[in-house]
Design an enzyme around this catalytic site. Sequence first.
Site, short mmCIF file in Angstrom:
data_model
loop_
_atom_site.label_atom_id
_atom_site.label_comp_id
_atom_site.label_asym_id
_atom_site.label_seq_id
_atom_site.Cartn_x
_atom_site.Cartn_y
_atom_site.Cartn_z
N LYS A 115 -13.18 25.74 -15.47
CA LYS A 115 -11.72 25.65 -15.55
C LYS A 115 -11.06 25.90 -14.20
CE LYS A 115 -10.73 26.20 -20.39
NZ LYS A 115 -10.01 26.90 -21.43
N LYS A 197 -18.89 17.76 -22.73
CA LYS A 197 -18.49 17.99 -24.12
C LYS A 197 -17.15 17.33 -24.45
CE LYS A 197 -15.94 22.28 -23.73
NZ LYS A 197 -15.57 23.58 -24.21
N LYS A 200 -10.45 19.01 -26.30
CA LYS A 200 -9.08 18.65 -26.71
C LYS A 200 -8.13 18.49 -25.53
CE LYS A 200 -8.71 22.99 -29.03
NZ LYS A 200 -9.17 24.07 -28.13
P1 TYM Z 1 -11.89 26.22 -28.23
O1 TYM Z 1 -10.48 26.22 -28.68
O2 TYM Z 1 -12.23 25.55 -26.95
O3 TYM Z 1 -12.80 25.57 -29.34
C1 TYM Z 1 -12.73 25.98 -30.69
C2 TYM Z 1 -14.12 25.94 -31.31
O4 TYM Z 1 -14.66 24.62 -31.22
C3 TYM Z 1 -15.93 24.66 -30.59
N1 TYM Z 1 -16.07 23.43 -29.79
C4 TYM Z 1 -17.03 22.52 -29.95
N2 TYM Z 1 -18.07 22.46 -30.79
C5 TYM Z 1 -18.86 21.37 -30.71
N3 TYM Z 1 -18.68 20.35 -29.82
C6 TYM Z 1 -17.64 20.39 -28.96
N4 TYM Z 1 -17.46 19.39 -28.11
C7 TYM Z 1 -16.76 21.51 -28.99
N5 TYM Z 1 -15.65 21.85 -28.29
C8 TYM Z 1 -15.25 23.04 -28.80
C9 TYM Z 1 -15.93 25.90 -29.72
O5 TYM Z 1 -17.22 26.37 -29.46
C10 TYM Z 1 -15.13 26.86 -30.59
O6 TYM Z 1 -15.96 27.46 -31.55
N6 TYM Z 1 -12.75 30.74 -26.41
C11 TYM Z 1 -12.61 30.00 -27.64
C12 TYM Z 1 -11.51 30.51 -28.54
C13 TYM Z 1 -11.61 31.96 -28.89
C14 TYM Z 1 -12.54 32.54 -29.77
C15 TYM Z 1 -12.22 33.93 -29.81
C16 TYM Z 1 -13.60 32.04 -30.51
C17 TYM Z 1 -10.79 32.94 -28.42
N7 TYM Z 1 -11.16 34.13 -28.98
C18 TYM Z 1 -12.95 34.82 -30.57
C19 TYM Z 1 -14.32 32.94 -31.29
C20 TYM Z 1 -14.01 34.30 -31.31
C21 TYM Z 1 -12.28 28.57 -27.27
O7 TYM Z 1 -11.84 28.26 -26.21
O8 TYM Z 1 -12.45 27.71 -28.27
#
Ligand code: TYM
Length: 334
Positions: A115, A197, A200
């Site tokens: 990032k 990957k 969004k």
């Molecule tokens: P975020 O918002 O990027 O993504 C949300 C969830 O989706 C999963 N994910 C994917 N899984 C498969 N293929 C992909 N291309 C893909 N892109 C995203 C992510 O692994 C995630 O599970 N840091 C986290 C948000 C967060 C969080 C937490 C998660 C903040 N606090 C506490 C768990 C526990 C994040 O950026 O997710």
Amino acid sequence: MADEKKTIFSGMQPSGYITLGNYLGALRNWTKLQDEYNCLYCIVDMHAITVRQDPVKLRQQARKLLIQYIASGLDPEKNIIYYQSHVPQHAELGWVLNCFTYMGELNRMTQFKEKSAKHTDNINAGLFTYPVLMAADILLYQADLVPVGEDQRQHLEITRDIATRFNSIYGDVFTIPEAYIGKVGARVMALQDPTKKMSKSDENKNNSIALLDEPGVIMSKIKKAVTDSDNEVRHGEDKPGVTNLLNIYCAVTDKTMEEAEREFAGSNYGQFKTAVGEAVVASLEPIQAKAKELEQNKDYIDSIIKNNAERAQRIANRTLTKVHRKIGFPDRIR
Ligand code: TYM
């Protein structure tokens, strides 16, 4: 009688419209876990502002995300679904945990490296300490299990390290959480560049499928997906595009890779992509219909937002009070 159920915590950033990757890697698994566990599913708007956001869009995206959680099958009576910014205990514990996290640990985080390379004009301290806030999210609720996609594994490891460090000084304050990473769909790749990957926040919208994309848009994005020139439908490291589409197909149809490869033996890429597109559309259709219905129901959604934030605060306060005692903050006079 004591509640024997274990606790699950997870979250998503409202930093755009969620994708098929978010759904297959995380959200879909959440819906399968809601009966067996006490679950909290957060909309992590505080994490989202580590990258500059448009305020109007952020608010809309957060509400849409909450609606999509419910439309995907999360029951807001069973699960605590809420906005992170409505529960100030996250930030409070985050501060404490900052003082138990080393710069060297944070420097190793691949998400920070990626990032900060992407946003060179805004490498802020929040982006650097992002994993500490994430640790606070999880540890506040004494979560046993954290269902996430593969890309979050490193953040789970640092959470465990911070919790273990804190416990070794103050006794058993935090439950040490485990990552729960599904076998299929844990890493959905970008359609135009299957070596990275699906995300969004990707500017190229042909790389990702949003959960609420219209059927025609989904079909056209999958038809445009990058494959290769040999026209053979099989998985393999030499075929990242076809492998990604096969993985998506298996995830949405619950078929194994062998079954899928058998099904498409002899098909050309055009036929294969049509089948993948149709399977994705069919799996998202009920979610899209439910989301449309929920969007009309403002009072219902507002009541969920209010009640669930209060439920989350009550649990969060228990851990925070314990942490304050342990580290030596003066008791509040009531
Ligand atoms: P975020 O918002 O990027 O993504 C949300 C969830 O989706 C999963 N994910 C994917 N899984 C498969 N293929 C992909 N291309 C893909 N892109 C995203 C992510 O692994 C995630 O599970 N840091 C986290 C948000 C967060 C969080 C937490 C998660 C903040 N606090 C506490 C768990 C526990 C994040 O950026 O997710």
